[in-house]
Design an enzyme around this catalytic site. Structure first.
Site, PDB file in Angstrom:
ATOM      1  CG  ASN A   7      55.069  55.438  44.620  1.00 10.71           C
ATOM      2  OD1 ASN A   7      55.639  56.432  44.147  1.00 10.71           O
ATOM      3  ND2 ASN A   7      53.895  55.026  44.191  1.00 10.71           N
ATOM      4  NE  ARG A  91      54.823  54.186  40.115  1.00 13.30           N
ATOM      5  CZ  ARG A  91      53.544  54.488  40.064  1.00 13.30           C
ATOM      6  NH1 ARG A  91      52.854  54.573  41.169  1.00 13.30           N
ATOM      7  NH2 ARG A  91      52.947  54.670  38.915  1.00 13.30           N
ATOM      8  CG  HIS A 180      49.501  53.734  34.655  1.00 11.81           C
ATOM      9  ND1 HIS A 180      48.475  54.359  33.970  1.00 11.81           N
ATOM     10  CD2 HIS A 180      49.491  54.267  35.899  1.00 11.81           C
ATOM     11  CE1 HIS A 180      47.884  55.234  34.766  1.00 11.81           C
ATOM     12  NE2 HIS A 180      48.480  55.198  35.951  1.00 11.81           N
ATOM     13  N   GLY A 210      44.231  57.645  37.790  1.00 10.85           N
ATOM     14  CA  GLY A 210      44.896  57.889  36.506  1.00 10.85           C
ATOM     15  C   GLY A 210      44.645  56.665  35.636  1.00 10.85           C
ATOM     16  NE  ARG A 239      46.632  62.563  36.057  1.00  2.29           N
ATOM     17  CZ  ARG A 239      47.340  61.451  36.204  1.00  2.29           C
ATOM     18  NH1 ARG A 239      47.988  60.946  35.166  1.00  2.29           N
ATOM     19  NH2 ARG A 239      47.388  60.833  37.344  1.00  2.29           N
ATOM     20  CG  ASP A 282      35.616  57.678  44.354  1.00  2.00           C
ATOM     21  OD1 ASP A 282      34.904  56.784  43.844  1.00  2.00           O
ATOM     22  OD2 ASP A 282      36.462  57.454  45.232  1.00  2.00           O
ATOM     23  CD  GLU A 383      51.326  50.267  39.492  1.00  4.23           C
ATOM     24  OE1 GLU A 383      50.318  50.405  40.202  1.00  4.23           O
ATOM     25  OE2 GLU A 383      51.831  51.196  38.848  1.00  4.23           O
TER      26      GLU A 383
HETATM   27  P1  AMP Z   1      43.414  53.561  41.736  1.00 10.16           P
HETATM   28  O1  AMP Z   1      43.932  54.856  41.225  1.00 10.16           O
HETATM   29  O2  AMP Z   1      43.782  52.385  40.923  1.00 10.16           O
HETATM   30  O3  AMP Z   1      43.662  53.368  43.210  1.00 10.16           O
HETATM   31  O4  AMP Z   1      41.810  53.655  41.604  1.00 10.16           O
HETATM   32  C1  AMP Z   1      41.078  54.546  42.407  1.00 10.16           C
HETATM   33  C2  AMP Z   1      39.690  54.713  41.830  1.00 10.16           C
HETATM   34  O5  AMP Z   1      39.002  53.440  41.772  1.00 10.16           O
HETATM   35  C3  AMP Z   1      38.807  55.578  42.725  1.00 10.16           C
HETATM   36  O6  AMP Z   1      38.930  56.917  42.375  1.00 10.16           O
HETATM   37  C4  AMP Z   1      37.431  55.071  42.439  1.00 10.16           C
HETATM   38  O7  AMP Z   1      36.860  55.937  41.494  1.00 10.16           O
HETATM   39  C5  AMP Z   1      37.600  53.721  41.775  1.00 10.16           C
HETATM   40  N1  AMP Z   1      36.859  52.671  42.480  1.00 10.16           N
HETATM   41  C6  AMP Z   1      37.197  52.044  43.615  1.00 10.16           C
HETATM   42  N2  AMP Z   1      36.239  51.164  43.979  1.00 10.16           N
HETATM   43  C7  AMP Z   1      35.258  51.236  43.042  1.00 10.16           C
HETATM   44  C8  AMP Z   1      34.004  50.580  42.850  1.00 10.16           C
HETATM   45  N3  AMP Z   1      33.551  49.658  43.707  1.00 10.16           N
HETATM   46  N4  AMP Z   1      33.283  50.920  41.763  1.00 10.16           N
HETATM   47  C9  AMP Z   1      33.724  51.849  40.891  1.00 10.16           C
HETATM   48  N5  AMP Z   1      34.894  52.498  41.027  1.00 10.16           N
HETATM   49  C10 AMP Z   1      35.655  52.203  42.086  1.00 10.16           C
END
Ligand code: AMP
Length: 396
Positions: A7, A91, A180, A210, A239, A282, A383
């Protein structure tokens, strides 16, 4: 079989070496700061190995060389020679309307990816750099492109057309594409397996940094929340999601900004980051802030959940009912409070969460109550596995 999944981003390159049949990951890692200096982080899950190396990476070629070097490394490697790698899967963000499925990479495929650069100006050039670096270093290995847009190509025109003058569609291919897709496809197939049938009305909520939702009927995409680009839909980490275009015009005019500058604001400085007063993108930080009484964090979370809920309502209407609701990706898999807030008030649709099951951590699981008309699942997305499986299939 051993498939290398790549990726490539503009200054980064993620990789996983995996078995497409079992899903076992032999090694995975990330090259960062390509074109700046270069850092490789490499992990071997089975041996608890984590290696970080500073390696000069002027281009994606040096990054790919570093990846192959560490994969065959005597101490930290997982294969004796590159010959053990059967094929490489890439990807690719934008396949336009041309790619309804993955494709074996040849000159025509590369040209078609290049033609989609106006639709995916940030990602497609980087994806091509990753492909060309692999072709240079492993010229005889089969390479396959797996497109983020392909799963959405079953949408009917009423879902993918914008109500703007025809010429922009006819001449410039401006329409909803959605993203996605590899994740939504993994979930669609997984739900069919878990439920033992394919004739289902499913809404998948891919909620991460995202986020996008997808309305799925009989394992096929009917509609999705992202559009021509990945900015549309629900608010995300940074975003904005759906915004009235008049807002862009207002900001551009009043603050003398170009449309590109306004879109950079919508892409990088908006979403829950903006609503939290710049605190964080986050969700863990936002939940911690909200627990301490920070009103902006509370609003950011409320707005996010409200918009996801609205899309669920819209897609249930579009599908003419709902059998399965799925949460996946970082927030969807881990954010119990977010899932609860999204589902609250959806009882009229037949969604009834079991609070205890929702609060439990774990892998694939049902979190709805036994008497819920709609089955609600948490399913970790994968993915890379879809990319590895398509690559194995098309390399035969
Ligand atoms: P992804 O883009 O799928 O890797 O998701 C990343 C996001 O998941 C991070 O920015 C976090 O905000 C969220 N995340 C990860 N762990 C937790 C958790 N235990 N509770 C709430 N949000 C989480």
């Amino acid at each position: 079989m051993k498939i290398l999944v790549i990726n490539a981003g503009s200054s980064s390159l993620k990789y996983q070496l995996m078995d497409p049949d079992t899903g076992d990951v032999f090694a995975k890692g990330l090259c960062e700061r390509i074109g700046i200096d270069g850092r490789l982080t490499h992990r071997v899950p089975a041996k608890d190995i984590k290696v970080v190396r500073e390696i000069p990476m002027p281009t994606h070629s040096e990054a790919m060389t570093a990846v192959l070097d560490i994969l065959v490394d005597e101490v930290n490697g997982v294969v004796k020679s590159v010959d053990e790698i059967d094929a490489v899967g890439h990807r690719v963000l934008h396949g336009g309307a041309k790619f309804t499925a993955s494709c074996r990479i040849d000159d025509a495929c590369k040209e078609a990816i290049r033609e989609c650069i106006p639709l995916g100006p940030l990602h497609n050039p980087a994806n091509l750099m990753g492909i060309e670096a692999c072709q240079k270093i492993m010229p005889t290995k089969p390479q396959v492109a797996v497109f983020d847009t392909a799963f959405h190509m079953t949408m009917p025109p009423k879902a993918y057309r914008y109500a703007i003058p025809d010429e922009y569609y006819e001449n410039d291919s401006l329409r909803r594409y959605g993203f996605h897709g590899t994740s939504h496809r993994y979930i669609a197939d997984r739900v069919a397996k878990l439920m033992g049938r394919t004739d289902l009305k499913v809404i998948n909520c891919h909620l991460g940094n995202g986020s996008s939702l997808c309305a799925i009927k009989d394992c096929k995409c009917q509609d999705t929340s992202m559009g021509l680009g990945p900015l549309a839909g629900v608010p995300m980490g940074t975003r904005a999601g759906d915004v009235d275009t008049t807002v862009a015009q207002f900001i551009a005019n009043k603050y003398n900004k170009s449309i590109d500058e306004v879109l950079t604001i919508f892409n990088k400085k908006s979403g829950v980051l903006a609503l939290s007063g710049g605190l964080s993108s986050d969700f863990r930080d936002l939940e911690a802030g909200a627990a301490e009484g920070n009103e902006k964090c509370k609003l950011a979370l409320e707005k996010f959940c409200y918009e996801v809920k609205k899309y669920i309502g819209a897609y249930a209407a579009a599908l003419g009912g709902l059998d399965v609701l799925v949460f996946t990706a970082g927030v969807g898999e881990n954010g119990a409070n977010t899932r609860a807030a999204v589902c609250e008030g959806l009882e009229f649709l037949g969604v009834k969460l079991d609070p205890e099951k929702n609060a439990q951590r774990g892998d694939e699981r049902i979190i709805s109550a036994p008497d819920s008309k709609v089955t609600v699942w948490v399913i970790p997305t994968n993915e890379e596995l879809v990319i590895a499986q398509d690559t194995a299939e098309l390399s035969k």
